[in-house]
Write a protein that holds these residues in place. Structure first.
Motif, PDB file in Angstrom:
ATOM      1  N   ARG A 184       0.988  -1.170   0.009  1.00  0.00           N
ATOM      2  CA  ARG A 184      -0.091  -0.015  -0.068  1.00  0.00           C
ATOM      3  C   ARG A 184       0.850   1.113  -0.151  1.00  0.00           C
ATOM      4  NH1 ARG A 184      -4.695  -0.887   4.345  1.00  0.00           N
ATOM      5  NH2 ARG A 184      -3.575   0.895   5.385  1.00  0.00           N
ATOM      6  N   ILE A 185       2.038   1.240   0.405  1.00  0.00           N
ATOM      7  CA  ILE A 185       2.663   2.190   0.583  1.00  0.00           C
ATOM      8  C   ILE A 185       3.540   2.583  -0.735  1.00  0.00           C
ATOM      9  CG2 ILE A 185       5.082   3.112   1.419  1.00  0.00           C
ATOM     10  CD1 ILE A 185       4.399   1.680   4.120  1.00  0.00           C
ATOM     11  N   PRO A 217       8.033   5.640  -1.570  1.00  0.00           N
ATOM     12  CA  PRO A 217       7.783   7.166  -1.291  1.00  0.00           C
ATOM     13  C   PRO A 217       8.657   7.826  -2.102  1.00  0.00           C
ATOM     14  CG  PRO A 217       8.564   6.146   0.497  1.00  0.00           C
ATOM     15  CD  PRO A 217       8.355   5.069  -0.476  1.00  0.00           C
ATOM     16  N   THR A 218       9.901   7.403  -2.479  1.00  0.00           N
ATOM     17  CA  THR A 218      10.650   8.335  -3.408  1.00  0.00           C
ATOM     18  C   THR A 218      10.212   8.219  -4.757  1.00  0.00           C
ATOM     19  OG1 THR A 218      12.332   6.590  -3.800  1.00  0.00           O
ATOM     20  CG2 THR A 218      12.599   7.697  -2.034  1.00  0.00           C
ATOM     21  N   GLN A 227       3.048   1.599  -5.809  1.00  0.00           N
ATOM     22  CA  GLN A 227       1.946   1.480  -4.953  1.00  0.00           C
ATOM     23  C   GLN A 227       0.613   0.711  -5.536  1.00  0.00           C
ATOM     24  OE1 GLN A 227       1.286   5.620  -3.472  1.00  0.00           O
ATOM     25  NE2 GLN A 227      -0.145   4.824  -1.856  1.00  0.00           N
ATOM     26  N   PRO A 271      22.254   5.522  -3.613  1.00  0.00           N
ATOM     27  CA  PRO A 271      21.821   6.024  -2.214  1.00  0.00           C
ATOM     28  C   PRO A 271      20.691   4.867  -1.833  1.00  0.00           C
ATOM     29  CG  PRO A 271      20.952   7.053  -4.198  1.00  0.00           C
ATOM     30  CD  PRO A 271      21.941   6.349  -4.697  1.00  0.00           C
ATOM     31  N   ILE A 272      20.600   4.900  -0.359  1.00  0.00           N
ATOM     32  CA  ILE A 272      19.676   4.159   0.294  1.00  0.00           C
ATOM     33  C   ILE A 272      18.594   5.252   1.139  1.00  0.00           C
ATOM     34  CG2 ILE A 272      19.324   2.694   2.145  1.00  0.00           C
ATOM     35  CD1 ILE A 272      22.289   1.621   2.026  1.00  0.00           C
ATOM     36  N   SER A 273      17.546   4.996   0.733  1.00  0.00           N
ATOM     37  CA  SER A 273      16.573   6.032   1.367  1.00  0.00           C
ATOM     38  C   SER A 273      16.091   5.427   2.796  1.00  0.00           C
ATOM     39  CB  SER A 273      15.271   5.861   0.571  1.00  0.00           C
ATOM     40  OG  SER A 273      14.286   6.800   1.191  1.00  0.00           O
ATOM     41  N   LEU A 274      15.967   6.314   3.677  1.00  0.00           N
ATOM     42  CA  LEU A 274      15.785   5.934   5.021  1.00  0.00           C
ATOM     43  C   LEU A 274      14.759   5.222   5.258  1.00  0.00           C
ATOM     44  CD1 LEU A 274      16.458   6.015   7.983  1.00  0.00           C
ATOM     45  CD2 LEU A 274      15.129   8.058   8.230  1.00  0.00           C
ATOM     46  N   HIS A 275      13.634   5.273   4.448  1.00  0.00           N
ATOM     47  CA  HIS A 275      12.335   4.220   4.628  1.00  0.00           C
ATOM     48  C   HIS A 275      12.567   2.729   4.094  1.00  0.00           C
ATOM     49  CE1 HIS A 275      12.218   4.712   0.179  1.00  0.00           C
ATOM     50  NE2 HIS A 275      11.153   3.541   0.300  1.00  0.00           N
ATOM     51  N   PHE A 294      15.044   0.987   5.474  1.00  0.00           N
ATOM     52  CA  PHE A 294      15.251   0.258   6.529  1.00  0.00           C
ATOM     53  C   PHE A 294      14.025  -0.219   7.089  1.00  0.00           C
ATOM     54  CE2 PHE A 294      19.590   2.703   7.843  1.00  0.00           C
ATOM     55  CZ  PHE A 294      20.392   1.919   7.050  1.00  0.00           C
ATOM     56  N   PHE A 295      12.949   0.151   6.851  1.00  0.00           N
ATOM     57  CA  PHE A 295      11.794  -0.163   7.550  1.00  0.00           C
ATOM     58  C   PHE A 295      11.205  -1.695   7.248  1.00  0.00           C
ATOM     59  CE2 PHE A 295      12.370   3.940   9.634  1.00  0.00           C
ATOM     60  CZ  PHE A 295      11.998   3.573  10.854  1.00  0.00           C
TER      61      PHE A 295
END
Lengths: 414, 414
Positions: free
Chosen positions: B94-95, B98-99, B107, B177-181, B183-184
Motif C-alpha cells: 500500500r505504501i 515514497p521516493t 503502490q 543512495p539508500i532511502s531511510l524508509h 530500513f523499515f
C-alpha cells in the motif's frame, strides 16, 4: 522564487538594507544569504511578517546568557514586526530514549513538559514580548502521524545524508552504536518547519545539520524553503568552552544580581567584544562604539566589564537591581571592604576548630581537599587576614568573618 | 528456554528425531538447530502445534517451481499437525516507494493487493491444505502503529546492524543512495513475527537478514524467539541462475501440462538431484532411492526426467493430465512424429512467402533476426524437413506443417 528585490521602491530598498544589516550582524552564517534578502523584500512588498522559528528542548529549561544570543536575535525580528515561532519539542520529550541508555533523553511526563515549557517562557519573557510570540508543541502534529506517514517522511532523506551529521560520523568511525530511532530527531525538527511554514530558522552553529533538515523537508513537501541562520556559540566564563550548565561556566538569567554581576567581572578580557556583540541589547552603534573604545584603550577593561555586568543585571532584573549590584561590587571588591550584609551562621562545634573543618562545616567548600587547596592558593581570609597554614586551628569567637575567594562571606555566631 | 528434550518419553524422543530429520532434510541452514529441536520437543510435551511463518510479497503473485521448495517444506509441517502462517505484506504494497524511484515497489490499491493475495492462495492450494492455513495481512497491525510506536520499534535496532545487510553494504560501498524508509522493510517483516508469535520462519537463503530480524525483534519485545530455517534457492532451466519469472528460466505451476512437461525435460542432468530433493512431494525414501539409482547408473537421466516431468504435472494438474502429458511427449519427441493435434493457422499473404516472414507472421518467433538465427541453428522444419537457407521462399500450400524448435507446431490453411 520571484525576484522581489527588483520590485522594491527606493524607500523599501533602504528598509531592506537596514533590516538585513541588523539581522546579519553578529551572525555566523546565513544559508543562503540571497534568499534571505528576497524573503525580507517579499515581506515588505506583501506586507506580511516573516515567520522566524526557534526549536526548544523541553528537558533542560535553565536559560543562561549563552541562550540569549539567539533570543536577542529573535528580539530584533520581533521589534521589526516579524513573528517569532517557539516550538517546544514535547513529542521527543514524551518518547524519551526507547533504548533506555541515554540519561539526557529520559522520558518526561506531559506535566513535566508543560512545567518546563512554562519555565522557559517566564525566562524568555525577560527578552521577548511573549504576548506576540507564537507558541507551539510539536506533539500536536507529530503524535498524529501514523506508520505510513512516517515512511513517507523517511522516504525523503537518504541514510548517507544522515550519516554526514558530525556526531553520527564520529560514532560510526569509533564503532559506537547509533540506534535507528536517533535518525528521527532531526527529521522531527525538520517536519516542524513543514507544518509551521517557517521562513527562517535560528540555531547555534552546532545546529547546522538539524536546521538545514527543515529546509530540505519543506522542499520535498512542496513548501517554500526556509532560510537558516546560524549564530556563534558563546564561550563560558572560562573563555574556552561553550557556555553550559553542565560545565559550570555559565551566567544564568535567573541568578541573583550580585552573583551575575560578579561572574561577569570574572570573564577573560578578550571575551568582552563577543559578549558585547552577541549578548547585550545595545544598538549596533552602541556596540561598535564600546568595542572601539576598548580596542583603542579609551576604556579600561575593568570599567567595560562593570558596564556589562550592570547591563546584564538590568536586562534580567531591572534598573534598580543593576544600580544596587554595582554598588555592592564597588563596596566589596574595589574598596577591599566586606559587604554591608553578611549572612550569619551558627557554629555548633567546640571552642576551637581546624580551619579546613570550619570551611567544610559551613559549606563554604565541599571537601577538605578543596579547602586545603583554597588555603594554599591564598583564597581564605579570617577577619580580613589571609590564612597560609593548611593545618591552622583557631578559637571560634562571635562575629569572626570567614571569607572564601572574592565573594563568599560568612559571619560566625556561637 | 526450558530443556524440554530431557523430559520426553522414549516414544516422544523417537518422534522428535523423526520430525527433525524430516524438516532438516534439504534445508540450507537452521538457526539455531538446538533451539529448533527444543521447539519440537515443547510442542510434543505441551501438545501444541508450532506456528510456522512465511511472508509473501503481494506485488508478484506468479508462483513457479522455485517457490514450491518452501511450500513443500511448509506442507511437511502441515502434515504433522503444525500451523502454517501465511502473511501478505499488504502494508508495504500500500505504501509503495515514497521516493517514486522504484518500479518494483509501485503502490498497489487495496483491490490489487486482495486480488494478488487470492491469486497466491489459489496456487498455494495445489500444495497446501488452505483450509488449515492461517492467513494474515500485515496492514492489520502495521497501519495502526503511530509515530511513537515506530520510534520504539526503531529504538530496537542499530544503524550499523542494518548496514550489514548485503544489498545495503553493496550500495553504500558503490555510493548508491539508500532511502531511510528502506530500513523499515526488514523491521516490518520482523514485527510481523512479534505480533504473530511465530515459532519458526522460513525463507530462501537470500532472506537471511530479514528472517533473523524477526528473531531479534521478538527478543526485544519480550517474546520467545523464533527459529529461522533457510532453504536453498532452486536454479532455473538454465542450470545457472535462480529460477525467476523475470529471467524466463522458470516452470510456472499454472503452466499448460505439455509446456510444463517439456520444460522439465530441458533441465541439465546435474540439476536433477536438486529438483528431486527440493521440489517434489516424494517421501525421503523415494527421493533417496531415485537419486541413488541415478548416480549408480541404474536409471537413465532421460527416464528420470520423464518421471519428474510427470510428477510436476501430477502435483499441479492431477493424475490424468500427467498421463496425457507423458503420452504427448513420447508421441512428439521420442517417436520423432508430429503430435496428434496441431493448431491450424490461416495465412493471408500471397501464394509465396519468405520463410522468415512466415515465422514472424505466424508469431512462432518474435523478429526476423530471431527467425534467421533459428534457421541457422537448424531449428526450423517444413513438413518435417530442415530449412537451411535463411532466404528461402516457399509456395504456401494447405496443410503445410511449420515446426520451430522441438515443441512448436503450426498447420497452415489458406
Amino acid at each position: 522564487m520571484k525576484d522581489f528585490i527588483q520590485t522594491l521602491s527606493a524607500d523599501q530598498t533602504k528598509e531592506l538594507e537596514r533590516q538585513y544589516a541588523l539581522y546579519a550582524n553578529g551572525v555566523q552564517e546565513i544559508i543562503p544569504a540571497d534568499e534571505f534578502k528576497q524573503k525580507i523584500a517579499k515581506s515588505l512588498v506583501e506586507k506580511k511578517p516573516l515567520k522566524v522559528k526557534l526549536g526548544l528542548d523541553p528537558s533542560a529549561p535553565d536559560v543562561h546568557i549563552g541562550h540569549t544570543v539567539v533570543l536577542q536575535k529573535l528580539k530584533q525580528f520581533q521589534d521589526n514586526g516579524h513573528i517569532v515561532q517557539l516550538i517546544i519539542g514535547d513529542f521527543t520529550g514524551r518518547i524519551g530514549d526507547p533504548t533506555g541508555k541515554s540519561t539526557v533523553r529520559k522520558q518526561l511526563t506531559d506535566e513535566e513538559v508543560r512545567h518546563n515549557a512554562q519555565t522557559y517562557f517566564e525566562q524568555f519573557g525577560k527578552v521577548l514580548d511573549m504576548d506576540k510570540v507564537e507558541l507551539h508543541y510539536n506533539a500536536d502534529w507529530l503524535s498524529k502521524l501514523n506508520f505510513e506517514d512516517v515512511i513517507q517522511l523517511a522516504g525523503k532523506i537518504t541514510v548517507a545524508r544522515l550519516l554526514e551529521r558530525n556526531d553520527f560520523t564520529a560514532r560510526i568511525s569509533t564503532g559506537k552504536p547509533i540506534s535507528l530511532h536517533e535518525f528521527f530527531y532531526p527529521l522531527m525538527q525538520g517536519y516542524d518547519s513543514v507544518i509551521l511554514e517557517s521562513d527562517l530558522e535560528l540555531g547555534g552553529t552546532d545546529q547546522h545539520f538539524n536546521v538545514l533538515m527543515g529546509r530540505h523537508l519543506q522542499e520535498h513537501y512542496g513548501k517554500e524553503k526556509q532560510v537558516v541562520m546560524l549564530l556563534p556559540l558563546l564561550e563560558g566564563l572560562d573563555g574556552v568552552e561553550k557556555m553550559s550548565k553542565s560545565k559550570g561556566n555559565y551566567i544564568g538569567i535567573n541568578e541573583d544580581p550580585n552573583e551575575m554581576f560578579g561572574k561577569m567581572m570574572s570573564i577573560p578580557d578578550e571575551l568582552m567584544p563577543k559578549y558585547i556583540e552577541l549578548a547585550t541589547d545595545y544598538t549596533m552603534d552602541e556596540k561598535n562604539k564600546l568595542k572601539d573604545d576598548l580596542q583603542a584603550g579609551r576604556l579600561h577593561p575593568r570599567d567595560a566589564k562593570i558596564r556589562l555586568g550592570k547591563t546584564f543585571v538590568r536586562m534580567f532584573h531591572g534598573e534598580e537591581a543593576a544600580e544596587k549590584a554595582e554598588q555592592h561590587f564597588r563596596a566589596v571588591f574595589q574598596k577591599g571592604a566586606v559587604p554591608d550584609e553578611i549572612p550569619s551562621m551558627k557554629w555548633n562545634g567546640s571552642g576551637t576548630a581546624a580551619v579546613v573543618d570550619l570551611l567544610v562545616g559551613l559549606r563554604l567548600l565541599s571537601s577538605k581537599s578543596e579547602a586545603r587547596k583554597m588555603i594554599q592558593n591564598g583564597g581564605v581570609k579570617l577577619n580580613g587576614e589571609k590564612v597560609s597554614d593548611i593545618k591552622l586551628e583557631i578559637e571560634i569567637k562571635d562575629d569572626t568573618i570567614v571569607q572564601v575567594g572574592k565573594r563568599k562571606f560568612v559571619k560566625l555566631t556561637l
